[in-house]
Write an enzyme that holds these catalytic residues in place. Structure first.
Site, PDB file in Angstrom:
ATOM      1  N   HIS A   1       0.397   2.388  -7.744  1.00 11.76           N
ATOM      2  CA  HIS A   1      -0.537   3.528  -7.569  1.00 11.76           C
ATOM      3  C   HIS A   1      -1.806   3.359  -8.412  1.00 11.76           C
ATOM      4  CE1 HIS A   1       2.585   5.509  -5.431  1.00 11.76           C
ATOM      5  NE2 HIS A   1       3.198   6.084  -6.430  1.00 11.76           N
TER       6      HIS A   1
ATOM      7  N   LYS B   1      -5.057   5.550  -7.655  1.00 10.25           N
ATOM      8  CA  LYS B   1      -4.789   6.976  -7.896  1.00 10.25           C
ATOM      9  C   LYS B   1      -4.668   7.260  -9.393  1.00 10.25           C
ATOM     10  CE  LYS B   1      -2.420   7.486  -3.494  1.00 10.25           C
ATOM     11  NZ  LYS B   1      -1.129   7.342  -2.830  1.00 10.25           N
TER      12      LYS B   1
ATOM     13  N   LEU C   1       0.890  -1.157   0.000  1.00 10.37           N
ATOM     14  CA  LEU C   1       0.000   0.000   0.000  1.00 10.37           C
ATOM     15  C   LEU C   1       0.927   1.205   0.000  1.00 10.37           C
ATOM     16  CD1 LEU C   1      -2.708  -0.958   2.686  1.00 10.37           C
ATOM     17  CD2 LEU C   1      -2.949  -0.946   0.199  1.00 10.37           C
ATOM     18  N   ASP C   2       0.507   2.292  -0.665  1.00  5.34           N
ATOM     19  CA  ASP C   2       1.333   3.501  -0.671  1.00  5.34           C
ATOM     20  C   ASP C   2       1.541   3.995   0.758  1.00  5.34           C
ATOM     21  OD1 ASP C   2       1.290   3.368  -3.424  1.00  5.34           O
ATOM     22  OD2 ASP C   2      -0.348   4.810  -3.624  1.00  5.34           O
ATOM     23  N   LYS C   3       2.567   4.807   0.917  1.00 13.84           N
ATOM     24  CA  LYS C   3       2.884   5.332   2.253  1.00 13.84           C
ATOM     25  C   LYS C   3       1.674   6.046   2.877  1.00 13.84           C
ATOM     26  CE  LYS C   3       6.389   8.122   4.537  1.00 13.84           C
ATOM     27  NZ  LYS C   3       7.525   9.011   4.351  1.00 13.84           N
TER      28      LYS C   3
END
Ligand code: URA
Length: 239
Positions: free
Chosen positions: A187, A190, A102-104
């Site tokens: 990502h 997004k 998962l992204d930061k």
């Protein structure tokens, strides 16, 4: 498994230190003092104690974390805290790793395990494991977006995504949506919204295959999977 390997795996010291521990007479197997590091033990059948305390050994560990923002989905990093840093030492000794990234700044469901086979199958693009995200979007999400996602959209690098199932929970200048996708491109959520001219401002993963985020977990908290969740996950694998 050899008793010295088992104790070392559990973090009771190096093989050499564990040998000393055994020599000191601290370890018993089914109430019999064991000093020989080469002794084999059946971790499922025998009771192993260290200074009278029962030691539980399991080969695999399966944890569900509600990942907080600001923490990396990685096992180690030189400058940033990782999800593994958030684990108790007694769980870290199993050397678990996050299943996918998962992204930061993304929150939510993260499975952490040391079961490489299960992780591999969950991440395999061939398995099309659905993942559902909740997101807040800067911009009005419309039925047109729902249709576009259902067809698949073209990302900035030209990649055509597989269909995504978009559900509008709240429409407005700040919309709230749920999106289910079966891929895990970098990502991806997004970039799918970027493809329709909108920006994700908050992202949280709610499900992964048969697993749903336990919403009683605060951000950064985690727990072991229940037997039921683990069975669901294992059965899911073979589909
Ligand atoms: N898609 C994203 O854009 N980010 C994540 O962290 C997960 C899916």
């Amino acid at each position: 498994m050899r008793i010295d390997k088992m104790l070392a795996n559990l973090g009771y010291g190096s093989r050499k230190e564990v040998k000393q521990l055994l020599k000191s007479g601290a370890v018993k197997v089914d109430d019999v003092l064991i000093k020989d590091a080469k002794q084999h033990v059946d971790t499922a059948e025998q009771t192993i104690t260290l200074n009278g305390e029962i030691i539980e050994y399991k080969e695999y560990i399966y944890l569900m974390m509600n990942k907080p923002p600001g923490v990396l989905s990685a096992t180690e990093d030189n400058s940033c805290e990782t999800v593994i840093d958030l684990l108790e030492m007694e769980d870290q000794v199993y050397e678990p790793f996050p299943v996918g990234r998962l992204d930061k700044d993304t929150e939510g469901l993260l499975l952490i395990t040391n079961d490489g086979q299960l992780a591999h199958r969950l991440l395999s693009p061939k398995k099309h494991v659905p993942k559902m995200y909740f997101a807040s979007i800067d911009g009005e999400v419309t039925e047109k977006d729902v249709e576009a996602f259902a067809q698949g959209v073209t990302l900035d690098d030209g990649y055509e995504t597989k269909p995504g199932f978009l559900k509008i929970l709240k429409a407005g200048i700040r919309s709230e949506i749920e999106l289910t996708i079966t891929e895990g491109k970098f990502h991806q959520v997004k970039r799918m919204f970027e493809a329709v001219g909108k920006k994700v401002v908050y992202l949280k993963r709610m499900t992964m295959g048969p697993l749903g985020l336990d919403e009683t977990l605060e951000l950064g908290e985690y727990r072991e999977l229940t037997d039921e969740e683990l069975t669901l996950l294992r059965e899911y694998q073979v589909k």
